[in-house]
Design an enzyme around this catalytic site. Structure first.
Site, short mmCIF file in Angstrom:
data_model
loop_
_atom_site.label_atom_id
_atom_site.label_comp_id
_atom_site.label_asym_id
_atom_site.label_seq_id
_atom_site.Cartn_x
_atom_site.Cartn_y
_atom_site.Cartn_z
N LYS A 113 17.95 -9.30 12.00
CA LYS A 113 18.89 -10.08 12.81
C LYS A 113 20.33 -9.64 12.56
CE LYS A 113 16.17 -14.27 13.42
NZ LYS A 113 15.95 -15.66 13.03
N GLY A 172 0.82 -1.21 0.00
CA GLY A 172 0.00 0.00 0.00
C GLY A 172 0.86 1.26 0.00
N TYR A 201 -3.96 -20.05 5.24
CA TYR A 201 -3.82 -18.82 4.43
C TYR A 201 -4.01 -19.14 2.95
CZ TYR A 201 -1.07 -14.96 2.27
OH TYR A 201 -0.62 -13.91 1.50
N1 LIG Z 1 4.45 -9.64 1.77
C1 LIG Z 1 4.62 -10.63 0.91
O1 LIG Z 1 5.71 -11.23 0.80
C2 LIG Z 1 3.48 -11.05 0.01
C3 LIG Z 1 3.71 -12.05 -0.95
C4 LIG Z 1 2.68 -12.40 -1.82
C5 LIG Z 1 1.45 -11.80 -1.71
N2 LIG Z 1 1.24 -10.86 -0.76
C6 LIG Z 1 -0.09 -10.23 -0.69
O2 LIG Z 1 0.08 -8.85 -0.96
C7 LIG Z 1 -0.89 -8.08 -0.24
C8 LIG Z 1 -0.20 -6.93 0.48
O3 LIG Z 1 0.74 -7.48 1.40
P1 LIG Z 1 1.65 -6.55 2.34
O4 LIG Z 1 2.94 -7.26 2.49
O5 LIG Z 1 1.60 -5.13 1.89
O6 LIG Z 1 0.87 -6.72 3.73
P2 LIG Z 1 1.08 -5.90 5.07
O7 LIG Z 1 2.26 -5.00 4.97
O8 LIG Z 1 1.03 -6.90 6.19
O9 LIG Z 1 -0.21 -4.99 5.14
C9 LIG Z 1 -1.46 -5.56 5.38
C10 LIG Z 1 -2.48 -4.50 5.18
O10 LIG Z 1 -3.78 -5.11 5.38
C11 LIG Z 1 -4.49 -4.34 6.32
N3 LIG Z 1 -5.39 -5.20 7.08
C12 LIG Z 1 -5.08 -6.34 7.75
N4 LIG Z 1 -6.17 -6.80 8.37
C13 LIG Z 1 -7.19 -5.92 8.10
C14 LIG Z 1 -8.55 -5.84 8.47
N5 LIG Z 1 -9.12 -6.75 9.26
N6 LIG Z 1 -9.27 -4.78 8.01
C15 LIG Z 1 -8.70 -3.84 7.23
N7 LIG Z 1 -7.43 -3.87 6.83
C16 LIG Z 1 -6.67 -4.90 7.27
C17 LIG Z 1 -3.43 -3.71 7.22
O11 LIG Z 1 -3.98 -2.58 7.88
P3 LIG Z 1 -3.29 -2.00 9.25
O12 LIG Z 1 -2.03 -1.28 8.81
O13 LIG Z 1 -4.29 -1.07 9.79
O14 LIG Z 1 -3.00 -3.20 10.11
C18 LIG Z 1 -2.37 -3.33 6.18
O15 LIG Z 1 -2.72 -2.13 5.54
C19 LIG Z 1 -1.62 -9.08 0.67
O16 LIG Z 1 -2.86 -9.42 0.09
C20 LIG Z 1 -0.71 -10.29 0.70
O17 LIG Z 1 -1.43 -11.49 0.88
C21 LIG Z 1 2.23 -10.46 0.09
#
Ligand SMILES: NC(=O)c1ccc[n+]([C@@H]2O[C@H](COP(=O)([O-])OP(=O)(O)OC[C@H]3O[C@@H](n4cnc5c(N)ncnc54)[C@H](OP(=O)(O)O)[C@@H]3O)[C@@H](O)[C@H]2O)c1
Length: 310
Positions: A181, A15, A130
């Site tokens: 780490k 985001g 998940y």
């Molecule tokens: N990170 C990876 O390596 C990876 C790999 C493949 C796919 N993805 C996918 O990419 C997408 C973005 O990942 P990211 O790494 O940016 O995730 P992230 O940094 O953990 O951010 C998660 C976001 O989801 C929001 N969220 C979580 N629970 C919520 C709820 N109950 N209601 C409203 N908002 C909620 C969080 O809001 P708050 O800030 O308010 O908690 C935050 O804005 C996800 O769909 C993930 O599955 C990620």
């Protein structure tokens, strides 16, 4: 017609990256709206009336968090996804772009991972909750398309990293965990740092800024029901990542491996040829060294006010 874009998960790693390159749009966090709550989600859509939704929000974590909180990872993600798509349908939202992940592919898949294999076998046991929740996001998007003609697409990134990641020692993904780490070992003058696994698994890593550029590209250029792989497909071993980080961080101690800890799948290369056939230039992906350097620069500027550290 101008797009009115709503970004769920607007405060997460992806985001934040998307916000850097979008001139307009509404970025929401869980504080603005708990997407697990149906009434709140419908109120959110009524307020913002988005024409397009980039659905990033999810309960996300590394191997440890995924295996320790199976039920939470399942139910939170199912509720979030169900509500976001149902409200989009109810409000005639033109397009929804939702994120899956390569970690939801079957454990025993044919490599490289092609989009048609997503449902062809059980996912790895460490993150099945998940993974099935994310697979249902694909099913729900297709069902709305088939029954109601909705243009809901799904995008499959591989391992992501970048600024604003989660650096919690137990809940984080591999790159932020290694960075933290090794950084901690350096600032505390610790002579060696022990990392999980044996360092041999190969992984593909995509910089969060690159993914956000792909997402904007797909908003205009992809309208098909099949999920689309979008990651940088260069493979690199975890031990090589550790050595690059050791160099970037300037740590002179030793890297040791704790082979009693899980290391995950040995490799899971993905096929991004569909994305490239749409006109995406793979040379646009940031090199791992540059991406890690940028991420570490951000980490030390913001330390200790970093998610998972403070
Ligand atoms: N990170 C990876 O390596 C990876 C790999 C493949 C796919 N993805 C996918 O990419 C997408 C973005 O990942 P990211 O790494 O940016 O995730 P992230 O940094 O953990 O951010 C998660 C976001 O989801 C929001 N969220 C979580 N629970 C919520 C709820 N109950 N209601 C409203 N908002 C909620 C969080 O809001 P708050 O800030 O308010 O908690 C935050 O804005 C996800 O769909 C993930 O599955 C990620």
């Amino acid at each position: 017609m101008n797009k009115k874009i709503l970004v769920t998960g607007g405060t997460g790693m992806v985001g934040h990256a998307l916000k850097q390159i979008m001139s307009d749009g509404t970025f929401i966090s869980s504080t603005d709206c708990d997407l697990r709550n149906k009434e709140d989600v419908f109120r959110l859509y009524k307020k913002h009336k988005p024409t397009h939704v980039v659905h990033l929000a999810a309960k996300v974590g590394g191997i440890a968090a995924n295996s320790n909180y199976l039920a939470d990872f399942y139910i939170d993600n199912v509720e979030i996804n169900t509500n976001v798509l149902a409200a989009a349908h109810y409000n005639n939202t033109e397009k929804v772009v939702s994120l899956l992940s390569t970690c939801i592919y079957p454990d025993k898949a044919k490599y490289p991972l092609t989009e048609n294999q997503i449902h062809l076998g059980p996912p790895h046991s460490s993150n099945y909750a998940y993974a099935y929740a994310k697979r249902m996001l694909d099913i729900q998007s297709r069902a709305y398309r088939d029954q109601y003609g909705r243009n809901y697409i799904t995008v499959v990134p591989n391992n992501l990293y970048g600024e604003n990641d989660n650096f919690h020692l137990e809940d984080s993904h591999v790159i932020p965990a290694l960075m933290r780490k090794i950084h901690d070992a350096k600032i505390n003058d610790i002579p060696s740092v022990t990392l999980w696994g044996d360092g041999t698994p190969l992984r593909e890593f995509t910089y969060s800024k690159d993914l956000s550029e792909v997402l904007l590209f797909l908003l205009d250029n992809y309208d098909s029901p099949e999920p689309i792989n979008v990651g940088n497909t260069s493979e690199i071993s975890i031990s090589s990542i550790a050595l690059i980080l050791k160099d970037i961080i300037g740590y002179s101690g030793n890297i040791l491996w704790d082979t009693s800890k899980p290391k995950g799948q040995l490799r899971k290369p993905s096929d991004n040829s569909k994305l490239i056939s749409l006109g995406w230039d793979p040379n646009q992906y940031t090199s791992i060294i540059k991406g890690l350097q940028n991420t570490y620069n951000w980490y030390i500027i913001n330390y200790p006010n970093v998610r998972g550290v403070e």
